[in-house]
Design an enzyme around this catalytic site. Sequence first.
Site, PDB file in Angstrom:
ATOM      1  N   CYS A 169       7.629  -0.777   2.517  1.00  0.00           N
ATOM      2  CA  CYS A 169       8.549   0.221   3.065  1.00  0.00           C
ATOM      3  C   CYS A 169       8.753   1.374   2.075  1.00  0.00           C
ATOM      4  O   CYS A 169       7.868   2.201   1.919  1.00  0.00           O
ATOM      5  CB  CYS A 169       9.852  -0.447   3.473  1.00  0.00           C
ATOM      6  SG  CYS A 169      10.738   0.522   4.704  1.00  0.00           S
ATOM      7  N   HIS A 175       8.513  -4.778   6.969  1.00  0.00           N
ATOM      8  CA  HIS A 175       8.930  -5.804   5.999  1.00  0.00           C
ATOM      9  C   HIS A 175       8.325  -7.156   6.364  1.00  0.00           C
ATOM     10  O   HIS A 175       8.949  -7.929   7.096  1.00  0.00           O
ATOM     11  CB  HIS A 175      10.460  -5.916   5.992  1.00  0.00           C
ATOM     12  CG  HIS A 175      11.129  -4.726   5.404  1.00  0.00           C
ATOM     13  ND1 HIS A 175      11.397  -4.609   4.065  1.00  0.00           N
ATOM     14  CD2 HIS A 175      11.561  -3.579   5.973  1.00  0.00           C
ATOM     15  CE1 HIS A 175      11.985  -3.447   3.830  1.00  0.00           C
ATOM     16  NE2 HIS A 175      12.092  -2.799   4.974  1.00  0.00           N
ATOM     17  N   GLU A 213       8.132  -9.693   4.649  1.00  0.00           N
ATOM     18  CA  GLU A 213       8.839 -10.819   4.009  1.00  0.00           C
ATOM     19  C   GLU A 213       9.782 -11.551   4.966  1.00  0.00           C
ATOM     20  O   GLU A 213      10.033 -12.737   4.791  1.00  0.00           O
ATOM     21  CB  GLU A 213       9.599 -10.362   2.755  1.00  0.00           C
ATOM     22  CG  GLU A 213      10.767  -9.407   2.970  1.00  0.00           C
ATOM     23  CD  GLU A 213      10.391  -7.927   2.965  1.00  0.00           C
ATOM     24  OE1 GLU A 213       9.237  -7.612   3.337  1.00  0.00           O
ATOM     25  OE2 GLU A 213      11.241  -7.099   2.599  1.00  0.00           O
TER      26      GLU A 213
HETATM   27  N1  GLN Z   1      14.809   4.326   2.487  1.00  0.00           N
HETATM   28  C1  GLN Z   1      13.593   4.278   3.204  1.00  0.00           C
HETATM   29  C2  GLN Z   1      13.748   4.721   4.643  1.00  0.00           C
HETATM   30  O1  GLN Z   1      14.835   4.785   5.146  1.00  0.00           O
HETATM   31  C3  GLN Z   1      12.940   2.935   3.123  1.00  0.00           C
HETATM   32  C4  GLN Z   1      13.809   1.835   3.636  1.00  0.00           C
HETATM   33  C5  GLN Z   1      13.349   0.491   3.176  1.00  0.00           C
HETATM   34  O2  GLN Z   1      12.670   0.339   2.178  1.00  0.00           O
HETATM   35  N2  GLN Z   1      13.760  -0.535   3.904  1.00  0.00           N
HETATM   36  O3  GLN Z   1      12.784   4.982   5.318  1.00  0.00           O
END
Ligand code: GLN
Length: 536
Positions: free
Chosen positions: A384, A510, A512
């Site tokens: 992400c 994600h 995970e």
């Molecule tokens: N802050 C980033 C976004 O809003 C990534 C978010 C994250 O890593 N979950 O896109």
Amino acid sequence: MAGRTKYVFVTGGVVSSIGKGITASSLGRLLKGRGHKVFMQKFDPYINVDAGTMSPRQHGEVFVTEDGGETDLDLGHYERFIDQNLTKLSNITAGKIYREVIEKERRGDYLGATIQVIPHITDAIKGEIATAAEESKADIVIVEIGGTVGDIESLPFLEAIRQWRHDMGRKNTLYIHNTLVPYLKAAKELKSKPTQHSIKELKSLGIQPDILVLRTERPLDEEVKDKISLFSDVESGAVIEARDESIIYEAVTSLKRQGLDQLVCRHFGFPEQEADLSDWIRFVESIKNAKSEVSIAVVGKYVGTKDAYISLTEALRHAGFHHGVKTRLMFISTDDLDEKNIERKLQGVQGIVIPGGFGSRGSYEKILACRHAREKNIPLLAICYGMHMLVAEYARNVLGLEGAASFEANPKTPHPVIHLSPEQKDETFMGGTLRLGRHEMALADGSLAREIYGARSIGERHRHRYRLNDNYADALVEAGLVISARSTKDDVAEIVELPGHPFYIGVQYHPEYASRPNRAHPLFAAFIAKAIEQKT
Ligand code: GLN
């Protein structure tokens, strides 16, 4: 209301963080092992409508469900232990309950009435339990009450579950109280007094526990158990010890040994039968037998906070178990990293993970780590925000776009290679408005991602506002980066990878959250496999 459903309520006493979530999850696993259909729910007494707006520093990770719920991290334990996807319905906060009741009041649903905690708030809480039973069609719904008995905030929830026994009958409800029995070094004694007080408090609210699960660092001798049994009116066979386990998954077998599931099933009049835990026991054994180690660095800004990266930590461990090795994690704070020390700090690591994150702090250091991994051929999994940094690094140092960045990290960047998703532009609310939950994506033929997943299309869980800026996609691709997946509905670049590198992958989602102890996530499994091949 599902008439045949049984309900287990898990409350906590003395202090927080004593592993109520693990007790609830382990019971879920045991009941599933006996062939029962289980659903799990957590009530959190805070006023936030969901966990999405809370800092991981205070509350640990935000766990995301497939349907896009931003939830308490205990749901991660639930999913991992019972190996089942849960939904938004599994995490209800006081804020959500109050919002629902206040909206109804404004609509005029209660016209004429004075709205009160009892019955309106408690009814709304009970409504959520009923919905959980109805929608899940589970044999047993396990409900964990967040916080500690004695907190002001917990009172409406405790009153609601007290009433639930009145409404459903004793045979259909069971209360488990989880407390701490501290060991006092100076006195060389286990102290039962805090537990006594906590049970007294619970009883004063009208709840008589049926089972006690006592967290302790030393074995509880019969004398202590008998003493606690006597003053609590819980039979001594139902006073169970929860020792600190070095492997949390062992809690299941330990609680089984002490007959937790048997007590619960007898109470509900379920037939006697053994829980089938053969799979579970096999993987716990494989964890114990793992001889070699693989060393992985996690470069993040919340590394000092316990549980801020819990699903990630577990996913990396699961992937290790999958290959019969122990994953040794080194948490490296972005606050301590710079050009001068990066070589030394990352010395000997076989793989680097850049986890998700928010804001600008730490972005430069994550970019440094991406560069290090790229140039030194160290396997990298960037998740992400991590993927955003991977793209920014590539744009800066390979494409030569000076100052390229994610708009989130630097709104003044001349090259916003990561930008706010167009549909987010007019959004003014922060809560619940990210791109959340499961999104489907198509994997490019010939890509490493396609090979790893062994599928053409997959779905993964998301939580982000920013995404790859497609105005830069062609240039990045020309410079050698492969965009190996895009979402099918909204065409978001979901995976980037670098051919020729052992493993250099960034994912917008994600992975995970979807890893299970007995079923490592393919991406983590592939990453750890490559890491194992690296020399230390
Ligand atoms: N802050 C980033 C976004 O809003 C990534 C978010 C994250 O890593 N979950 O896109």
